[in-house]
Design an enzyme around this catalytic site. Structure first.
Site, PDB file in Angstrom:
ATOM      1  N   CYS A   9       0.867  -1.174   0.000  1.00 22.26           N
ATOM      2  CA  CYS A   9       0.000   0.000   0.000  1.00 22.26           C
ATOM      3  C   CYS A   9       0.905   1.226   0.000  1.00 22.26           C
ATOM      4  O   CYS A   9       2.128   1.104   0.026  1.00 22.26           O
ATOM      5  CB  CYS A   9      -0.890  -0.042   1.234  1.00 22.26           C
ATOM      6  SG  CYS A   9      -2.325   1.039   1.145  1.00 22.26           S
ATOM      7  N   CYS A  81      -3.791  -0.456  -3.485  1.00 18.61           N
ATOM      8  CA  CYS A  81      -4.106   0.903  -3.934  1.00 18.61           C
ATOM      9  C   CYS A  81      -3.359   1.160  -5.237  1.00 18.61           C
ATOM     10  O   CYS A  81      -2.315   0.564  -5.490  1.00 18.61           O
ATOM     11  CB  CYS A  81      -3.771   1.953  -2.878  1.00 18.61           C
ATOM     12  SG  CYS A  81      -2.019   2.199  -2.574  1.00 18.61           S
ATOM     13  N   CYS A  88       5.173   0.140  -7.511  1.00 15.91           N
ATOM     14  CA  CYS A  88       5.656  -1.146  -7.010  1.00 15.91           C
ATOM     15  C   CYS A  88       7.027  -1.432  -7.609  1.00 15.91           C
ATOM     16  O   CYS A  88       7.214  -1.337  -8.825  1.00 15.91           O
ATOM     17  CB  CYS A  88       4.673  -2.258  -7.386  1.00 15.91           C
ATOM     18  SG  CYS A  88       5.097  -3.853  -6.694  1.00 15.91           S
TER      19      CYS A  88
END
Length: 138
Positions: A9, A81, A88
């Site tokens: 997240c 999210c 990422c």
């Protein structure tokens, strides 16, 4: 051998912490659960409260940065999210990547009751997602 699951997240304070709690509860001994953020914001007290209301204690969780887990060979990475998915990092792993964008309850506004209801709504959405994930993947 236990599956290793990472939940990512933005700040590892609400959504990923809630998912961590539910995945740990639903997966039992089938998986090792980790959660992290692309930043660390500390565990949100309202997330702790809303999970306790559902019988899951996440009060001992810590807010961790994703870099802490870069060398773990995860089986699954779940981003909760859009910001985390877009930022990422590349994990040198064969992990299956899943994504679901949950609204951020930490941004809820209104009365204490309205904020609580927004946290509860997100908690229930994450609960259903986590139960389905465990049923379908573990």
């Amino acid at each position: 051998m236990k599956n290793k699951i990472l939940i990512l997240c933005t700040g590892n304070s609400c959504r990923s912490q809630i998912a961590h709690g539910f995945l740990k509860d639903f997966a039992k001994d089938k998986a090792e659960i980790y959660s992290a953020g692309i930043e660390t914001h500390g565990v949100n007290p309202k997330a702790i409260e809303i999970m306790m209301d559902d019988g899951i204690d996440i009060s001992n969780h810590t807010s961790n940065h994703m870099d802490e887990y870069i060398n773990i060979d995860f089986d699954f990475v779940i981003t909760v999210c859009d910001n985390a998915r877009e930022n990422c990092p590349y994990f040198p792993t064969t992990a299956k990547v899943f994504h679901h964008n949950f609204l951020d309850p930490a941004k809820a506004q209104g009365t204490k009751e309205e904020i609580y209801e927004q946290f509860k709504t997100v908690r229930e959405e994450i609960k259903i997602y986590c139960k389905d994930f465990v049923d379908q993947n573990l």
